[in-house]
Design an enzyme around this catalytic site. Structure first.
Site, PDB file in Angstrom:
ATOM      1  N   CYS A  70      35.343  43.357  47.241  1.00 41.48           N
ATOM      2  CA  CYS A  70      35.744  44.950  47.125  1.00 41.48           C
ATOM      3  C   CYS A  70      34.473  45.873  47.550  1.00 41.48           C
ATOM      4  CB  CYS A  70      36.103  45.356  45.673  1.00 41.48           C
ATOM      5  SG  CYS A  70      35.048  44.927  44.153  1.00 41.48           S
ATOM      6  N   HIS A 120      35.899  46.950  39.836  1.00 37.90           N
ATOM      7  CA  HIS A 120      36.644  46.884  41.026  1.00 37.90           C
ATOM      8  C   HIS A 120      36.579  48.333  41.799  1.00 37.90           C
ATOM      9  CE1 HIS A 120      39.182  45.336  44.032  1.00 37.90           C
ATOM     10  NE2 HIS A 120      40.011  46.280  43.945  1.00 37.90           N
ATOM     11  N   HIS A 132      41.708  47.994  49.719  1.00 36.03           N
ATOM     12  CA  HIS A 132      40.619  47.064  48.961  1.00 36.03           C
ATOM     13  C   HIS A 132      40.534  45.560  49.240  1.00 36.03           C
ATOM     14  CE1 HIS A 132      43.560  46.051  45.416  1.00 36.03           C
ATOM     15  NE2 HIS A 132      44.146  46.437  46.302  1.00 36.03           N
TER      16      HIS A 132
END
Length: 176
Positions: A70, A120, A132
């Site tokens: 990510c 994240h 992502h």
């Protein structure tokens, strides 16, 4: 009755498997946005990130050939635009200015608590969607909807990267 025995040698393997599980948990429904559907007025970072859909998820990855995690996706996309951002989610979250969630705009970074705060990150593309690299289970860069219960429940903030690369002293004083 079958007896199971625990071997201390399994612990490092279990820890490695947990580490490779990625930034986020369960597999989430992807929203594919075709490259031709990218709005002409989309910021370059958004267009670049959307072009990377389908690239493999690789823990620690930060390139299209290697794959992405990510923060590696964020790092790569912004670096291509001349903006050097921190490489990990926690540093991104603590070093970039916060934006009120209702004032988010395409190119902003969305942060989530998937196992701990700021674990994240994704790039907001507009219309409550973000691109992502969620996990090794999803296996690829994808677009998700912020209104999906999984993401909505874990959403914790927005940060805005600078819109222009910072000048170094050499560039400012000597023209580059």
């Amino acid at each position: 009755m079958l007896k199971l025995r625990f071997s201390p040698a399994i612990l490092p393997i279990a820890l490695l498997a947990a580490l490779l599980a990625g930034c986020a948990g369960d597999d989430k429904k992807a929203l594919n946005i075709a490259p031709q559907a990218i709005p002409a007025d989309a910021p370059k970072v958004v267009a670049e990130a959307l072009q990377l859909q389908g690239r493999p998820y690789v823990y620690g990855g930060a390139s299209p050939t290697q794959g992405f995690d990510c923060s590696g996706l964020v790092y790569y996309v912004y670096n291509r635009q001349g903006l050097r951002l921190p490489r990990d989610t926690f540093s991104l979250a603590t070093q970039l200015p916060a934006v009120h969630p209702e004032q988010r705009r395409p190119g902003d970074l969305l942060f989530f608590n998937t196992d701990k705060p700021y674990s994240h990150v994704g790039i907001y593309v507009g219309d409550d969607r973000f691109v992502h690299a969620p996990s090794s289970r999803t296996g690829r860069v994808m677009v998700s909807d912020l209104n999906q219960p999984y993401w909505r429940e874990r959403f914790i903030g927005v940060r805005r990267p600078p819109s222009q690369p910072a000048l170094s002293m050499n560039e400012a004083c000597f023209g580059g």
